[in-house]
Design a protein around this motif. Structure first.
Motif, PDB file in Angstrom:
ATOM      1  N   PHE A  25       0.507  -3.662  -4.175  1.00  0.00           N
ATOM      2  CA  PHE A  25       1.485  -4.526  -4.822  1.00  0.00           C
ATOM      3  C   PHE A  25       2.726  -4.608  -3.932  1.00  0.00           C
ATOM      4  N   VAL A  26       3.286  -5.797  -3.788  1.00  0.00           N
ATOM      5  CA  VAL A  26       4.448  -6.015  -2.933  1.00  0.00           C
ATOM      6  C   VAL A  26       5.535  -6.723  -3.719  1.00  0.00           C
ATOM      7  N   GLN A  27       6.758  -6.264  -3.537  1.00  0.00           N
ATOM      8  CA  GLN A  27       7.898  -6.963  -4.124  1.00  0.00           C
ATOM      9  C   GLN A  27       8.808  -7.454  -3.001  1.00  0.00           C
ATOM     10  N   ILE A  28       9.210  -8.720  -3.084  1.00  0.00           N
ATOM     11  CA  ILE A  28      10.120  -9.317  -2.116  1.00  0.00           C
ATOM     12  C   ILE A  28      11.468  -9.518  -2.793  1.00  0.00           C
ATOM     13  N   ILE A  29      12.505  -8.927  -2.227  1.00  0.00           N
ATOM     14  CA  ILE A  29      13.863  -9.023  -2.771  1.00  0.00           C
ATOM     15  C   ILE A  29      14.684  -9.886  -1.821  1.00  0.00           C
TER      16      ILE A  29
ATOM     17  N   THR B 242      10.330 -11.638  -6.024  1.00  0.00           N
ATOM     18  CA  THR B 242       8.982 -12.195  -6.071  1.00  0.00           C
ATOM     19  C   THR B 242       7.997 -11.028  -6.085  1.00  0.00           C
ATOM     20  N   ASP B 243       7.099 -11.018  -7.067  1.00  0.00           N
ATOM     21  CA  ASP B 243       6.136  -9.934  -7.245  1.00  0.00           C
ATOM     22  C   ASP B 243       4.751 -10.418  -6.829  1.00  0.00           C
ATOM     23  N   LEU B 244       4.114  -9.694  -5.936  1.00  0.00           N
ATOM     24  CA  LEU B 244       2.851 -10.151  -5.365  1.00  0.00           C
ATOM     25  C   LEU B 244       1.765  -9.094  -5.473  1.00  0.00           C
ATOM     26  N   ASP B 245       0.591  -9.485  -5.980  1.00  0.00           N
ATOM     27  CA  ASP B 245      -0.611  -8.679  -5.836  1.00  0.00           C
ATOM     28  C   ASP B 245      -1.214  -9.045  -4.481  1.00  0.00           C
ATOM     29  N   VAL B 246      -1.425  -8.082  -3.620  1.00  0.00           N
ATOM     30  CA  VAL B 246      -1.955  -8.351  -2.285  1.00  0.00           C
ATOM     31  C   VAL B 246      -3.455  -8.625  -2.379  1.00  0.00           C
ATOM     32  N   VAL B 247      -3.869  -9.807  -1.961  1.00  0.00           N
ATOM     33  CA  VAL B 247      -5.287 -10.172  -2.008  1.00  0.00           C
ATOM     34  C   VAL B 247      -5.906 -10.210  -0.613  1.00  0.00           C
ATOM     35  N   ARG B 248      -5.064 -10.158   0.425  1.00  0.00           N
ATOM     36  CA  ARG B 248      -5.566 -10.077   1.802  1.00  0.00           C
ATOM     37  C   ARG B 248      -4.502  -9.404   2.646  1.00  0.00           C
ATOM     38  N   ASP B 249      -4.914  -8.378   3.399  1.00  0.00           N
ATOM     39  CA  ASP B 249      -3.989  -7.604   4.209  1.00  0.00           C
ATOM     40  C   ASP B 249      -4.525  -7.559   5.631  1.00  0.00           C
ATOM     41  N   GLU B 250      -3.956  -8.377   6.501  1.00  0.00           N
ATOM     42  CA  GLU B 250      -4.424  -8.430   7.878  1.00  0.00           C
ATOM     43  C   GLU B 250      -3.933  -7.211   8.658  1.00  0.00           C
TER      44      GLU B 250
ATOM     45  N   GLU C 169       1.387 -10.280 -16.892  1.00  0.00           N
ATOM     46  CA  GLU C 169       0.161 -10.877 -16.370  1.00  0.00           C
ATOM     47  C   GLU C 169      -0.457  -9.953 -15.328  1.00  0.00           C
ATOM     48  N   ARG C 170      -1.710  -9.590 -15.489  1.00  0.00           N
ATOM     49  CA  ARG C 170      -2.404  -8.723 -14.548  1.00  0.00           C
ATOM     50  C   ARG C 170      -3.724  -9.361 -14.135  1.00  0.00           C
ATOM     51  N   THR C 171      -4.465  -8.701 -13.257  1.00  0.00           N
ATOM     52  CA  THR C 171      -5.692  -9.295 -12.709  1.00  0.00           C
ATOM     53  C   THR C 171      -6.908  -8.473 -13.111  1.00  0.00           C
ATOM     54  N   GLY C 172      -7.216  -8.509 -14.394  1.00  0.00           N
ATOM     55  CA  GLY C 172      -8.463  -7.916 -14.842  1.00  0.00           C
ATOM     56  C   GLY C 172      -8.522  -6.410 -14.730  1.00  0.00           C
ATOM     57  N   GLY C 173      -7.370  -5.731 -14.681  1.00  0.00           N
ATOM     58  CA  GLY C 173      -7.372  -4.281 -14.629  1.00  0.00           C
ATOM     59  C   GLY C 173      -7.699  -3.693 -13.277  1.00  0.00           C
TER      60      GLY C 173
ATOM     61  N   GLU D 285       6.425  -2.253  -0.373  1.00  0.00           N
ATOM     62  CA  GLU D 285       5.007  -2.135  -0.706  1.00  0.00           C
ATOM     63  C   GLU D 285       4.774  -0.900  -1.577  1.00  0.00           C
ATOM     64  N   PHE D 286       3.897  -1.059  -2.569  1.00  0.00           N
ATOM     65  CA  PHE D 286       3.507   0.025  -3.472  1.00  0.00           C
ATOM     66  C   PHE D 286       1.979   0.108  -3.508  1.00  0.00           C
ATOM     67  N   PRO D 287       1.432   1.268  -3.832  1.00  0.00           N
ATOM     68  CA  PRO D 287      -0.034   1.374  -3.948  1.00  0.00           C
ATOM     69  C   PRO D 287      -0.609   0.483  -5.042  1.00  0.00           C
ATOM     70  N   SER D 288       0.183   0.195  -6.092  1.00  0.00           N
ATOM     71  CA  SER D 288      -0.296  -0.615  -7.207  1.00  0.00           C
ATOM     72  C   SER D 288       0.897  -1.084  -8.033  1.00  0.00           C
TER      73      SER D 288
END
Length: 249
Positions: A17-21, A102-110, A8-12, A68-71
């Motif tokens: 991208f963040v992974q929580i272990i 847990t795999d997360l697409d970052v949508v807000r980065d304070e 599942e991706r978000t429209g290309g 954290e990863f660039p993508s």
């Protein structure tokens, strides 16, 4: 750092991208050494840009790693490294139970440091009595200003420097841009002031003046500003105040 599959991706759209272990282990020291081994073996190949490991305050066997990863695509490259697969299997063997991911697409980065930097400029420009800056600046603050013969050292010295400017001007900062990286924030600003009092030997003139500048601030582990480097057009300011008129004649 673990190989996984996600369709599942978000429209290309490429985004951070963040992974929580999440794992439980009574052998954290062994896992820590294992991670050091992985870092050494993947030098120049791994794609993670930042990682934080935290221990549960109420459960010494519960650890969470945030990577954290660039993508998402860069995370996949990282997961597919043969060194990553090998280290992952060894890590699982050291855990008390199977870790979860847990795999997360970052949508807000304070950017908390940028907010603190902005608050600093706003606070020192407040009219009336100088508000407390104890929650923004560390006691061991170190200030680098090329206009001063000596660096400003400590909170009290900073307050005196700020009060010198406040005594000469009513002013405000217009924040033009901010860039944050690691423990540093670079703020580009335009300063607008009204010359209301004596400044550098010049009596109050009532003139409205402005100058541009840039400040790099370094933050400590407590989130307060511990060091700063200033660059600004002080010569241009003095020219607006008429201090250069005698030299030009």
């Amino acid at each position: 750092m673990v190989p996984y599959d996600r369709t599942e991706r978000t429209g290309g759209i490429t985004m951070t991208f963040v992974q929580i272990i999440d794992c439980k282990t009574s052998r954290f020291d062994d896992i820590n050494r294992l991670m050091d081994t992985w870092v050494e073996q993947t030098k120049g190949k791994r794609t993670a840009t930042h990682a934080v490991v935290g221990k549960d305050h109420s459960d010494a066997s519960h650890f969470i790693e945030i990577v954290e990863f660039p993508s998402y695509e860069e995370a996949m490259r990282n997961s597919n490294l043969p060194e990553t697969d090998k280290i992952f299997r060894e890590m699982v063997a050291l855990c008390d139970e199977m870790p979860t991911f847990t795999d997360l697409d970052v949508v807000r980065d304070e950017q908390l440091y940028t907010d603190t930097a902005r608050r600093f400029f706003q606070t020192i420009a407040v009219s009336g009595e100088l508000p407390s800056i104890d929650d923004l600046v560390a006691e061991n603050y170190h200030d680098h200003d090329p206009a001063n013969e000596q660096d400003t050292m400590g909170m009290d010295a900073l307050r005196r420097e700020v009060e010198m400017w406040r005594g000469g001007f009513d002013f405000e900062f217009e924040i033009r841009d901010q860039i944050a990286q690691g423990d540093r924030v670079c703020t580009q600003w335009t300063w607008h002031g009204t010359h209301k009092g004596e400044f550098m030997g010049l009596p109050a003139s009532g003139k409205k003046v402005a100058m541009t500048g840039c400040t790099i601030q370094r933050f400590g582990e407590h989130g307060k500003i511990v060091e700063a480097w200033w660059e600004y057009d002080r010569l241009g300011l003095m020219g607006q105040l008429g201090a250069l008129d005698a030299l030009e004649r």
